[in-house]
Design a protein around this motif. Sequence first.
Motif, PDB file in Angstrom:
ATOM      1  N   ASP A   1       4.218  13.141  -2.651  1.00  9.13           N
ATOM      2  CA  ASP A   1       3.174  14.036  -3.156  1.00  9.13           C
ATOM      3  C   ASP A   1       1.965  14.192  -2.237  1.00  9.13           C
ATOM      4  N   ALA A   2       1.890  13.401  -1.186  1.00  6.55           N
ATOM      5  CA  ALA A   2       0.723  13.504  -0.291  1.00  6.55           C
ATOM      6  C   ALA A   2       1.083  12.932   1.076  1.00  6.55           C
ATOM      7  N   PRO A   3       0.373  13.399   2.125  1.00  8.62           N
ATOM      8  CA  PRO A   3       0.602  12.821   3.450  1.00  8.62           C
ATOM      9  C   PRO A   3      -0.075  11.451   3.573  1.00  8.62           C
ATOM     10  N   THR A   4       0.331  10.688   4.560  1.00 11.30           N
ATOM     11  CA  THR A   4      -0.295   9.385   4.845  1.00 11.30           C
ATOM     12  C   THR A   4      -1.802   9.561   5.043  1.00 11.30           C
TER      13      THR A   4
ATOM     14  N   GLY B   1       0.872  -1.172   0.000  1.00 13.22           N
ATOM     15  CA  GLY B   1       0.000   0.000   0.000  1.00 13.22           C
ATOM     16  C   GLY B   1       0.903   1.214   0.000  1.00 13.22           C
ATOM     17  N   CYS B   2       0.327   2.406  -0.107  1.00  6.71           N
ATOM     18  CA  CYS B   2       1.170   3.610  -0.226  1.00  6.71           C
ATOM     19  C   CYS B   2       0.958   4.569   0.951  1.00  6.71           C
ATOM     20  N   ILE B   3       2.057   5.026   1.521  1.00  4.73           N
ATOM     21  CA  ILE B   3       2.021   6.024   2.609  1.00  4.73           C
ATOM     22  C   ILE B   3       2.921   7.210   2.245  1.00  4.73           C
ATOM     23  N   GLY B   4       2.887   8.261   3.067  1.00  6.84           N
ATOM     24  CA  GLY B   4       3.737   9.432   2.841  1.00  6.84           C
ATOM     25  C   GLY B   4       5.019   9.327   3.660  1.00  6.84           C
ATOM     26  N   HIS B   5       5.862  10.343   3.512  1.00  2.08           N
ATOM     27  CA  HIS B   5       7.085  10.408   4.326  1.00  2.08           C
ATOM     28  C   HIS B   5       6.752  11.253   5.562  1.00  2.08           C
ATOM     29  N   ASP B   6       6.079  10.685   6.536  1.00  2.00           N
ATOM     30  CA  ASP B   6       5.672  11.512   7.682  1.00  2.00           C
ATOM     31  C   ASP B   6       5.477  10.634   8.927  1.00  2.00           C
ATOM     32  N   SER B   7       5.152  11.297  10.027  1.00  2.00           N
ATOM     33  CA  SER B   7       5.072  10.552  11.287  1.00  2.00           C
ATOM     34  C   SER B   7       3.893   9.579  11.284  1.00  2.00           C
ATOM     35  N   TYR B   8       2.778   9.942  10.623  1.00  4.33           N
ATOM     36  CA  TYR B   8       1.644   9.010  10.578  1.00  4.33           C
ATOM     37  C   TYR B   8       2.064   7.723   9.857  1.00  4.33           C
TER      38      TYR B   8
END
Length: 345
Positions: free
Chosen positions: A117-120, A88-95
Motif C-alpha cells: 500500500d505504500a513505498p518504503t 519494521g515495515c517497508i514496501g515492495h521496491d528498490s529502496y
Amino acid sequence: MSEELRKGILVGCGNPLLDISATVDDNFLQKYDLKPNDAILAAEKHMPLYKELVEKYNAEFIAGGSVQNSLRVCQWMLQKPNTAVFFGCIGHDSYGDILDERARSNGVDVHYQRTNDAPTGTCGVLITGTHRSLCANLAAANHFTIDHLLTPEKQKLVDNAEYFYISGFFLTVSPPSIQHIAQHSHKHNRTFLMNLSAPFLSQFFSEPLMAALPYVDILFGNELEAEAFAAAQGWDDKEMKEIGKKMLALPKQNSNRPRIVVLTQGHLPVLLIQEHSIEEFPVERLEPNEIVDTNGAGDAFVGGFLAQYIQKKPLSVCIRSGIWAARQIIQRSGCTFDGLPYFKE
Ligand code: AP5
Ligand code: NA
C-alpha cells in the motif's frame, strides 16, 4: 566476549527509512519551513523536497531509520552477526531492497513486514554546517501492525530476546506493538529500553509515550528532547540533572529494577542518572572541521551502549562505548562505519 551473547538476544522495533542526505543552504530550509536542528514528520508541503534534494543537491542515499541505525552500529561493535533482530515495515521496491541488503550486510537479522500500500519510507537529511534537519516521510513504515509480531515465527523471536529497544519515533506508528513488547518484557523480567527520539513526540504523542514509560528500564534522550519532555509534563526545570531526576521518579511497573536515565548533550558530558547518583562522562570534543555530519550521532551512541549492555558490562563501559561509537559516525556521512571497531574498555 561473554557467553551469554546469543543470537537474537536483542530485539528492536522502528521505522526503516532510507536517508536522502544533502548539504543545503538556509534558503532551502526556509522554503520548506524547516529548522536547522530538528526532526519532524513530513507534511504535504514537504513532499517535493525529496525530488529536489536528488535533482539539485546531489543527494546521497544512506540506510537510516533510528532503531535500525542503532542496531547496525551495535552489530558493528560486536562483530557477531544476528545478535540483533529488527522489526519494521517497508514496501515492495528498490529502496526496501537497499535497506534489507544494508542491514543484513551489517549483521542485523531484519524481519520486515512488507506492504503493497505504500513505498518504503524516506528521510530527508538537510545538512547546514554542523546541524542537520530531519524530515521523515514514513510511507510504508507507517503501515507496521502488531499482527506482524503475533505470528508464531515472530513471537518466537520475541520470546527468545532478553533486551528490547524501541524509539520514540515508533510512537507515531504502532503504540499497540510498543505496549505488547513493553508488557511482555515486564512479565518475563526482561529489559526494555526506549528513546525520546525528538521533541515533537513529547509534545504531540504524550499519551502513548506516558503509557509506555512505566515499563521503561532505561530511557535515552538528548537535551532538546529532555526539555520538551519536561515542558509537556509542566515541569519548570531547564537543568538536565533536575529533569533526569524527575524522569526517574515517574511511575514504574517493575520496582525491583529502578529506572536509569541517560542524557546526551552534544559535545558536553553524557549524564547517567540513577536512583542514588548522577555521573558525568566527558566527551572528547570534535572540532567543526572534523565533523562530516552529526546525522546518526544519537543513534550511534545507543548502538555503542547496547553492544556493551547486552554483554552485561558496567554502565560506565556502556556509556564510554556509546561516546566512542558516536565519535566515529560523526566523522562520516550518515550513520556509516568502516573497518573493525577498536573501542577499548
Ligand atoms: P536521530 O536520533 O534523529 O538523531 P541523530 O542525528 O542520530 O543524532 P543527533 O545529531 O541529533 O544527536 P543527538 O542530539 O541525538 O545526540 P547528541 O548531539 O547529544 O537519528 C537520525 C536518524 O533518524 C536518521 O537516519 C533518520 O532516518 C532517522 N529518523 C528521522 N525521523 C525518523 C522517524 N520518524 N522514525 C524513525 N527514524 C527517523 O550526541 C550524541 C553523542 O554524540 C554525544 O553524547 C557525544 O558522544 C557525541 N557527540 C556529539 N557531538 C559531538 C562533538 N562535537 N564531538 C564529539 N562527540 C560528539
Ligand atoms: Na554522520
